[in-house]
Design an enzyme around this catalytic site. Structure first.
Site, PDB file in Angstrom:
ATOM      1  N   HIS A 264       0.823  -1.219   0.000  1.00 49.28           N
ATOM      2  CA  HIS A 264       0.000   0.000   0.000  1.00 49.28           C
ATOM      3  C   HIS A 264       0.856   1.268   0.000  1.00 49.28           C
ATOM      4  O   HIS A 264       0.521   2.249   0.666  1.00 49.28           O
ATOM      5  CB  HIS A 264      -0.946   0.002   1.210  1.00 49.28           C
ATOM      6  CG  HIS A 264      -2.008  -1.040   1.131  1.00 49.28           C
ATOM      7  ND1 HIS A 264      -3.196  -0.867   0.455  1.00 49.28           N
ATOM      8  CD2 HIS A 264      -2.058  -2.312   1.637  1.00 49.28           C
ATOM      9  CE1 HIS A 264      -3.944  -1.961   0.559  1.00 49.28           C
ATOM     10  NE2 HIS A 264      -3.271  -2.857   1.261  1.00 49.28           N
ATOM     11  N   ASP A 317      -0.717  -5.169   5.919  1.00 52.31           N
ATOM     12  CA  ASP A 317      -1.716  -6.046   5.299  1.00 52.31           C
ATOM     13  C   ASP A 317      -1.492  -6.172   3.792  1.00 52.31           C
ATOM     14  O   ASP A 317      -0.833  -5.339   3.167  1.00 52.31           O
ATOM     15  CB  ASP A 317      -3.119  -5.499   5.553  1.00 52.31           C
ATOM     16  CG  ASP A 317      -3.316  -4.110   4.953  1.00 52.31           C
ATOM     17  OD1 ASP A 317      -2.444  -3.246   5.186  1.00 52.31           O
ATOM     18  OD2 ASP A 317      -4.316  -3.895   4.252  1.00 52.31           O
ATOM     19  N   GLU A 318      -2.057  -7.217   3.222  1.00 53.95           N
ATOM     20  CA  GLU A 318      -2.152  -7.408   1.775  1.00 53.95           C
ATOM     21  C   GLU A 318      -0.824  -7.159   1.056  1.00 53.95           C
ATOM     22  O   GLU A 318      -0.754  -6.397   0.086  1.00 53.95           O
ATOM     23  CB  GLU A 318      -3.246  -6.505   1.193  1.00 53.95           C
ATOM     24  CG  GLU A 318      -4.642  -6.815   1.751  1.00 53.95           C
ATOM     25  CD  GLU A 318      -5.717  -5.920   1.156  1.00 53.95           C
ATOM     26  OE1 GLU A 318      -6.808  -6.429   0.868  1.00 53.95           O
ATOM     27  OE2 GLU A 318      -5.467  -4.710   1.007  1.00 53.95           O
ATOM     28  N   VAL A 319       0.209  -7.816   1.522  1.00 48.50           N
ATOM     29  CA  VAL A 319       1.540  -7.616   0.937  1.00 48.50           C
ATOM     30  C   VAL A 319       1.792  -8.684  -0.137  1.00 48.50           C
ATOM     31  O   VAL A 319       1.941  -9.870   0.170  1.00 48.50           O
ATOM     32  CB  VAL A 319       2.632  -7.678   2.025  1.00 48.50           C
ATOM     33  CG1 VAL A 319       4.013  -7.469   1.392  1.00 48.50           C
ATOM     34  CG2 VAL A 319       2.365  -6.612   3.090  1.00 48.50           C
ATOM     35  N   GLU A 368      -2.707  -9.788   9.280  1.00 46.83           N
ATOM     36  CA  GLU A 368      -1.835 -10.667   8.500  1.00 46.83           C
ATOM     37  C   GLU A 368      -0.491 -10.872   9.158  1.00 46.83           C
ATOM     38  O   GLU A 368       0.120 -11.942   9.046  1.00 46.83           O
ATOM     39  CB  GLU A 368      -1.625 -10.103   7.084  1.00 46.83           C
ATOM     40  CG  GLU A 368      -2.822 -10.237   6.170  1.00 46.83           C
ATOM     41  CD  GLU A 368      -3.668  -8.993   6.133  1.00 46.83           C
ATOM     42  OE1 GLU A 368      -4.226  -8.676   5.081  1.00 46.83           O
ATOM     43  OE2 GLU A 368      -3.785  -8.319   7.188  1.00 46.83           O
TER      44      GLU A 368
END
Length: 524
Positions: A264, A317-319, A368
């Site tokens: 992000h 998150d969301e890596v 996460e």
């Protein structure tokens, strides 16, 4: 629990109960207070406020927090009506007693208050006690909800007097996330959101400042970072950010700043392209580049001068680590350091945590990080649950703290999630041990910004955020088991928000749905 009642307040409370006042044991539709206080008793008389309703206190209000809060309350209860100042009145003012002179706003501060509104036998003062000025602000909010404009007499009245309210929050962290990367939010919009939070006793503004799409905040240590803003007019200066923090603090709201790493973060590279793995593969941040961590250190150093809350949010998150393995110089670095991509993700998060710790912060990370390497996280980590159920239970069993924001129930951008679902979402689901329950520090509703800006943010937040606010404030045994029990009371609160200038949507329909047709505010 809140502080013990003073002897004088205890005597008054007992007297009122003995005088046949009604004690509310469950959420009742006859009451309009939102969120429901811990303990409420009331009578059957009417009081009328003096046209010169006064604040009385011996509290040394050095920063004006109490006085400003009182003045805002008086303005709210008048709602721009012209009040007849010549009418006889039975309530002359509000006497406020605050025990502690400490005005430092931090996590876990005592927010309890005790409020007594007398019978109308003779002109008198209402009485508000709190341990801190921030508890007193909550008491002022509750008092404001007892007041109504009598359209016939043109005065402010309190019905069902006398009142005795003893109140304290269930959770210390009661948050709302705003996202200024997906859409820039002008400062007046952010301030309006903060004001509306106080009406529902939410106390933490999670400011998701930057993300892939834009980097709107000035960072003096690395001034080119805000080259990633959408435009030069869609930026926040350091002074702007400090003003948001000050504005919130005076209203009892902490600001939790977030810098979401290592994913992000594409917008960072518009000012410093070397932060990208490559021009063609631009996030997550380059884990192999020492400059990446120097920039992060500079950001957190600058944050520490603005954002005084004990926590900072580091995302995590969301890596998607594929850029690391497909970029030659990073792939070479991974091999040299005997790391695979998941180990490199762990390395980045833990190093970022250490940087934050060096600046005096405790850390919040998205779940996460816990799901992948929870036993490696700093013990000063708060895990932010968002993916679904069951995570909070695992987090607290490991001894770490948790904030609940499970997306299926508390994401405001999910327009098909109804207020009833917001109300019924229980942060302590399947957490039965008292020591583990204490590790759930609270919850947060999240207003992600992909489809909101200044034009529609309020009606997307409200009234569904209020449903979660009661879950986070009101003792568990006072919460309604069926949301239909509180529909009328929430509808009343939604109309109150409208009257205060907050564009809260009707209860019926999906998030931010318009009214379906003509009708009273109270039945929509």
């Amino acid at each position: 629990m809140g502080k013990m009642l003073s002897e004088a307040f205890l005597i008054i409370t007992v007297a009122l109960v003995l005088a046949n006042t009604v004690v509310v044991k469950v959420s009742g539709q006859s009451l309009t207070i939102w969120p429901m206080p811990a303990t409420v008793s009331y009578g059957q008389s009417h009081l009328y406020l003096s046209g010169n309703f006064k604040l009385s206190t011996e509290y040394v209000d050095s920063s004006g927090i109490l006085k400003d809060g009182f003045n805002r309350m008086v303005s709210l209860i008048k709602m721009d009506h012209v009040v007849d100042a010549n009418r006889s009145a039975s309530l002359l003012g509000l006497h406020v007693v605050i025990s502690s002179p400490n005005e430092q706003l931090q996590y876990g501060i005592d927010e309890s208050y005790n409020l007594m509104v007398p019978s109308p036998e003779k002109p008198a003062y209402a009485h508000l006690e709190a341990q801190t000025v921030y508890g007193a602000l909550h008491g002022l909010q509750t008092f404001s909800q007892l007041c109504h404009f009598n359209i016939k007499r043109k005065v402010i009245e309190i019905q069902m007097a006398p009142w005795t309210i003893i109140d304290h929050p269930r959770f210390s962290f009661r948050g709302l996330l705003i996202d200024t990367s997906r859409h820039y939010l002008p400062l007046p919009v952010i301030k309006n959101v903060i004001d509306s939070m106080t009406y529902a006793k939410l106390n933490a503004l999670h400011w998701h400042i930057v993300d892939t799409q834009s980097f709107p905040l000035e960072i003096p240590s690395y001034p080119k970072l805000w080259n990633g803003a959408y435009s030069t007019s869609e930026r926040y200066t350091v002074a702007d950010a400090a003003e948001v923090v000050s504005y919130a603090q005076k209203r009892g709201v902490n600001v939790l700043a977030e810098v979401d790493v290592p994913g992000h973060a594409l917008s960072w590279g518009f000012g410093y392209p070397s932060l990208w793995p490559s021009k063609d593969c631009q996030q997550p941040l380059d884990v192999s580049n020492e400059f990446t961590f120097k920039v992060l250190d500079g950001i957190l150093s600058d944050f520490s001068k603005i954002f005084k809350f004990k926590f900072v949010h580091l995302g995590g998150d969301e890596v998607d680590t594929s850029c690391w393995t497909t970029t030659p110089h990073i792939s070479k670095w991974l091999k040299k350091n005997h790391l695979n991509e998941s180990q490199a993700y762990e390395y980045f998060v833990l190093r970022a945590q250490n940087i934050a710790l060096s600046h005096g912060y405790e850390i919040v990370n998205w779940e996460e990080t816990f799901n992948n390497f929870g036993n490696k996280l700093s013990r000063k980590t708060v895990v932010h649950n968002w993916l679904g159920g069951g995570v909070a239970q695992k987090v607290v069993a490991s001894g770490l703290r948790c904030i609940v924001s499970n997306q299926d129930k508390w994401y405001l951008d999910h327009l098909d999630t109804t207020w009833e679902e917001f109300y019924l979402n229980e942060p302590l689901t399947n957490i039965t041990k008292l020591n583990e329950q204490k590790l759930v520090i609270g919850g947060e509703v999240c207003m992600w910004g992909e489809t909101v800006d200044g034009s529609d943010i309020e009606q997307t937040i409200w009234p569904r955020a209020a449903a979660a606010a009661e879950r986070l404030w009101t003792p568990y045994d006072k919460l309604a088991k069926n949301p239909r029990q509180v529909t009328k009371r929430l509808a009343y609160f939604r109309c109150l928000l409208n009257q205060r200038g907050v564009a809260a949507a009707p209860l019926d329909g999906q998030g931010r749905s318009p009214p379906v047709g003509p009708g009273s505010c109270y039945v929509q």
